[in-house]
Design an enzyme around this catalytic site. Structure first.
Site, PDB file in Angstrom:
ATOM      1  CB  SER A 243      -0.961  -0.032   1.190  1.00 29.43           C
ATOM      2  OG  SER A 243      -1.955   0.944   1.069  1.00 29.43           O
TER       3      SER A 243
ATOM      4  CG  ASP B 264      -7.218  -2.828  -3.062  1.00 33.37           C
ATOM      5  OD1 ASP B 264      -7.832  -1.993  -2.374  1.00 33.37           O
ATOM      6  OD2 ASP B 264      -5.983  -2.993  -2.986  1.00 33.37           O
TER       7      ASP B 264
ATOM      8  CG  HIS C  37      -5.932  -2.209   0.471  1.00 31.06           C
ATOM      9  ND1 HIS C  37      -5.237  -1.809  -0.647  1.00 31.06           N
ATOM     10  CD2 HIS C  37      -5.360  -1.542   1.520  1.00 31.06           C
ATOM     11  CE1 HIS C  37      -4.292  -0.950  -0.300  1.00 31.06           C
ATOM     12  NE2 HIS C  37      -4.352  -0.762   1.005  1.00 31.06           N
TER      13      HIS C  37
END
Length: 248
Positions: free
Chosen positions: A99, A195, A225
């Site tokens: 991320s 996601d 995610h």
């Protein structure tokens, strides 16, 4: 018990490190995450069984490191990562960025390619501060500019995420999409199709923005995610192994 590394700016960065053969592996976590997350610990166990050098750490204001999360920004966390890598590893490393950690690992690969043997991103979120700003309503932008912060609900914590004006403004000095991104090392991008935080469109845009001899994107249907199911964790490990073999 974690050790601490003192950066040149006086911040104390908590870390856990395994000695072993290289190229070493460095895990870079996401926004408001820490080094005790599922992916970091699973990858550490994997590295231990193979005798690989491994490093996981907390950015300042995260986990066990010093500082207040509200004071931090992308540049601070980039500096933390760079300082930890330079001080605590030997030779080029395989960076695994999750991320926001994907954004920071891309910056490291762009600006310090001699320290990066390979790059694996997991749901990478480059320039997410600009995306956040573009998605804000006018009242939200006004609130951020006036109060210096904006709260939004989080799917990962009972507490809301707080985004600061400094996070947005400082992030503009660390963008990925504002200039060419030529990466000579092997790059593997992992992305879930479910996601909700980083859409597949972001991964495709990043793939098209990069140039280099060995860049691939893998989409996992139905992965979210977190990318932390047993199958996703095994995919991360297999990808790191392949990148290490190509980088050797």
């Amino acid at each position: 018990m974690s050790d601490h590394h003192r950066t040149e700016t006086g911040r104390h960065i908590a870390y856990d490190r395994l000695e072993g053969k290289g190229p070493g592996i460095v895990f870079l976590g996401g926004f408001k995450s820490d080094k005790e997350g599922t992916k970091a610990l699973a990858l550490e166990d994997w590295a231990r069984t193979r005798g690989r050098a491994f490093l996981r750490f907390d950015y300042s204001g995260h986990g066990l490191s010093s500082g207040d999360f509200m004071d931090g920004a992308i540049g601070d966390w980039f500096d933390d990562a760079l300082s930890a890598i330079l001080a605590l590893t030997e030779g080029p490393q395989i960076l695994v960025g999750s991320s926001m950690g994907g954004w920071i690992s891309l910056l490291l690969a762009r600006d310090y390619p001699e320290k990066v043997a390979g790059l694996v991103t997991v749901a990478a979120a480059p320039d997410f501060t600009e995306s956040l700003w573009s998605e804000m309503t006018e009242p939200e932008r006004h609130e951020m500019m006036e109060k210096g912060r904006l709260e939004r609900p989080s799917d990962y914590s009972p507490e809301p995420y707080v985004f600061t004006r400094r996070l947005i403004e400082e992030g503009r000095e660390r963008l990925i999409f504002d200039r060419p991104l030529d990466l000579a090392m092997p790059v593997r991008m992992l992305q879930g199709t479910a996601d909700a935080d980083v859409p597949v469109d972001v991964a495709m845009r990043l793939l098209n923005h990069m140039s280099g001899p060995d860049i691939r994107l893998t989409l996992v249907k139905g992965a979210d995610h977190r990318f932390s199911t047993p199958d996703c964790l095994r995919l991360i490990e297999a990808t790191v192994l392949k990148v290490g073999n190509r980088a050797a």
